[in-house]
Design a protein around this motif. Structure first.
Motif, PDB file in Angstrom:
ATOM      1  N   ALA A  32     110.185  23.273  39.846  1.00 22.45           N
ATOM      2  CA  ALA A  32     111.137  23.765  38.835  1.00 22.45           C
ATOM      3  C   ALA A  32     111.760  22.595  38.082  1.00 22.45           C
ATOM      4  O   ALA A  32     111.928  22.650  36.860  1.00 22.45           O
ATOM      5  CB  ALA A  32     112.211  24.613  39.501  1.00 22.45           C
ATOM      6  N   LYS A  33     112.071  21.537  38.794  1.00 22.82           N
ATOM      7  CA  LYS A  33     112.645  20.347  38.148  1.00 22.82           C
ATOM      8  C   LYS A  33     111.616  19.708  37.212  1.00 22.82           C
ATOM      9  O   LYS A  33     111.929  19.355  36.076  1.00 22.82           O
ATOM     10  CB  LYS A  33     113.085  19.348  39.201  1.00 22.82           C
ATOM     11  N   ASP A  34     110.376  19.577  37.684  1.00 23.01           N
ATOM     12  CA  ASP A  34     109.323  18.954  36.879  1.00 23.01           C
ATOM     13  C   ASP A  34     108.920  19.818  35.688  1.00 23.01           C
ATOM     14  O   ASP A  34     108.415  19.297  34.693  1.00 23.01           O
ATOM     15  CB  ASP A  34     108.085  18.664  37.737  1.00 23.01           C
ATOM     16  N   ALA A  35     109.138  21.131  35.796  1.00 26.61           N
ATOM     17  CA  ALA A  35     108.740  22.040  34.711  1.00 26.61           C
ATOM     18  C   ALA A  35     109.468  21.720  33.414  1.00 26.61           C
ATOM     19  O   ALA A  35     108.941  21.965  32.331  1.00 26.61           O
ATOM     20  CB  ALA A  35     108.987  23.492  35.115  1.00 26.61           C
ATOM     21  N   ARG A  36     110.641  21.132  33.538  1.00 28.43           N
ATOM     22  CA  ARG A  36     111.389  20.766  32.327  1.00 28.43           C
ATOM     23  C   ARG A  36     110.627  19.750  31.485  1.00 28.43           C
ATOM     24  O   ARG A  36     110.785  19.691  30.278  1.00 28.43           O
ATOM     25  CB  ARG A  36     112.755  20.202  32.696  1.00 28.43           C
ATOM     26  N   ASP A  37     109.777  18.955  32.143  1.00 28.71           N
ATOM     27  CA  ASP A  37     109.010  17.924  31.440  1.00 28.71           C
ATOM     28  C   ASP A  37     107.643  18.411  30.979  1.00 28.71           C
ATOM     29  O   ASP A  37     106.943  17.706  30.257  1.00 28.71           O
ATOM     30  CB  ASP A  37     108.822  16.702  32.351  1.00 28.71           C
ATOM     31  N   ASN A  38     107.238  19.604  31.429  1.00 27.44           N
ATOM     32  CA  ASN A  38     105.933  20.155  31.057  1.00 27.44           C
ATOM     33  C   ASN A  38     106.012  20.883  29.720  1.00 27.44           C
ATOM     34  O   ASN A  38     107.061  21.423  29.367  1.00 27.44           O
ATOM     35  CB  ASN A  38     105.435  21.130  32.124  1.00 27.44           C
ATOM     36  N   PRO A  39     104.888  20.933  29.007  1.00 27.22           N
ATOM     37  CA  PRO A  39     104.888  21.694  27.751  1.00 27.22           C
ATOM     38  C   PRO A  39     105.293  23.147  28.015  1.00 27.22           C
ATOM     39  O   PRO A  39     104.820  23.775  28.956  1.00 27.22           O
ATOM     40  CB  PRO A  39     103.433  21.612  27.279  1.00 27.22           C
ATOM     41  N   TYR A  40     106.201  23.653  27.235  1.00 31.41           N
ATOM     42  CA  TYR A  40     106.705  25.022  27.327  1.00 31.41           C
ATOM     43  C   TYR A  40     107.407  25.313  28.654  1.00 31.41           C
ATOM     44  O   TYR A  40     107.626  26.466  29.000  1.00 31.41           O
ATOM     45  CB  TYR A  40     105.578  26.048  27.090  1.00 31.41           C
ATOM     46  N   GLY A  41     107.730  24.289  29.429  1.00 34.66           N
ATOM     47  CA  GLY A  41     108.441  24.482  30.689  1.00 34.66           C
ATOM     48  C   GLY A  41     107.644  25.209  31.747  1.00 34.66           C
ATOM     49  O   GLY A  41     108.209  25.875  32.614  1.00 34.66           O
ATOM     50  N   VAL A  42     106.329  25.102  31.698  1.00 36.25           N
ATOM     51  CA  VAL A  42     105.463  25.817  32.632  1.00 36.25           C
ATOM     52  C   VAL A  42     105.505  25.136  34.001  1.00 36.25           C
ATOM     53  O   VAL A  42     105.358  23.923  34.109  1.00 36.25           O
ATOM     54  CB  VAL A  42     104.019  25.872  32.105  1.00 36.25           C
ATOM     55  N   MET A  43     105.691  25.934  35.048  1.00 32.45           N
ATOM     56  CA  MET A  43     105.716  25.421  36.410  1.00 32.45           C
ATOM     57  C   MET A  43     104.297  25.097  36.865  1.00 32.45           C
ATOM     58  O   MET A  43     103.347  25.812  36.526  1.00 32.45           O
ATOM     59  CB  MET A  43     106.344  26.441  37.367  1.00 32.45           C
ATOM     60  N   SER A  44     104.174  24.044  37.655  1.00 30.60           N
ATOM     61  CA  SER A  44     102.865  23.657  38.183  1.00 30.60           C
ATOM     62  C   SER A  44     102.318  24.753  39.098  1.00 30.60           C
ATOM     63  O   SER A  44     103.070  25.566  39.644  1.00 30.60           O
ATOM     64  CB  SER A  44     102.990  22.358  38.983  1.00 30.60           C
ATOM     65  N   ARG A  95     106.848  37.549  39.004  1.00 29.69           N
ATOM     66  CA  ARG A  95     106.490  38.264  37.774  1.00 29.69           C
ATOM     67  C   ARG A  95     106.920  37.476  36.549  1.00 29.69           C
ATOM     68  O   ARG A  95     106.210  37.442  35.539  1.00 29.69           O
ATOM     69  CB  ARG A  95     107.083  39.669  37.783  1.00 29.69           C
ATOM     70  N   GLY A  96     108.080  36.830  36.621  1.00 31.93           N
ATOM     71  CA  GLY A  96     108.538  35.995  35.515  1.00 31.93           C
ATOM     72  C   GLY A  96     107.598  34.832  35.269  1.00 31.93           C
ATOM     73  O   GLY A  96     107.299  34.484  34.121  1.00 31.93           O
ATOM     74  N   LEU A  97     107.092  34.229  36.350  1.00 38.21           N
ATOM     75  CA  LEU A  97     106.153  33.115  36.201  1.00 38.21           C
ATOM     76  C   LEU A  97     104.824  33.579  35.615  1.00 38.21           C
ATOM     77  O   LEU A  97     104.197  32.861  34.843  1.00 38.21           O
ATOM     78  CB  LEU A  97     105.924  32.426  37.551  1.00 38.21           C
ATOM     79  N   GLU A  98     104.414  34.790  35.995  1.00 38.36           N
ATOM     80  CA  GLU A  98     103.163  35.331  35.454  1.00 38.36           C
ATOM     81  C   GLU A  98     103.257  35.526  33.947  1.00 38.36           C
ATOM     82  O   GLU A  98     102.273  35.365  33.232  1.00 38.36           O
ATOM     83  CB  GLU A  98     102.834  36.675  36.119  1.00 38.36           C
TER      84      GLU A  98
END
Length: 119
Positions: A32-44, A95-98
């Protein structure tokens, strides 16, 4: 009053060491922390998998506790209610992640956070 065998079994289940659960929760926090740095905030994917693992762990624990007989029905009901709330929260989070980052995802993720706080 001494706990009956069923109440003790529920207590033991709720207080068991669960290293894999701890690892998955730590992975969710990292992802969740790293998602801030990913394009569109996508979780790994590792974070998504960890959410699924935690959801499955709490659902399994809930099912185990539901099958235990005890005279302390009030405590059992409270434990089941808390686990149901966690199940709802992690299900909504999944479901939100999907849905990814989209308008439909926002209320689902907010609902997941609310349910997690309640649990």
């Amino acid at each position: 009053m001494a706990a009956d065998a069923g109440a003790q079994q529920i207590y033991d289940l709720l207080n068991q060491e669960a290293p894999s659960l701890n690892e998955d929760l730590a992975e969710i926090a990292r992802a969740a922390k790293d998602a801030r740095d990913n394009p569109y905030g996508v979780m790994s994917q590792s974070g998504v998998d960890a959410v699924a693992n935690v959801h499955q762990f709490y659902r399994g624990l809930r099912n185990q506790i539901a099958s235990i007989g005890t005279v302390d029905e009030a405590s059992k009901a409270a434990a089941l209610k808390a686990l149901d709330t966690l199940d709802t929260a992690f299900g909504a989070y999944e479901r939100g992640l999907e849905l990814g980052i989209s308008r439909p995802a926002v209320p689902k993720v907010k609902n997941a956070a609310k349910k997690a706080r309640q649990a």
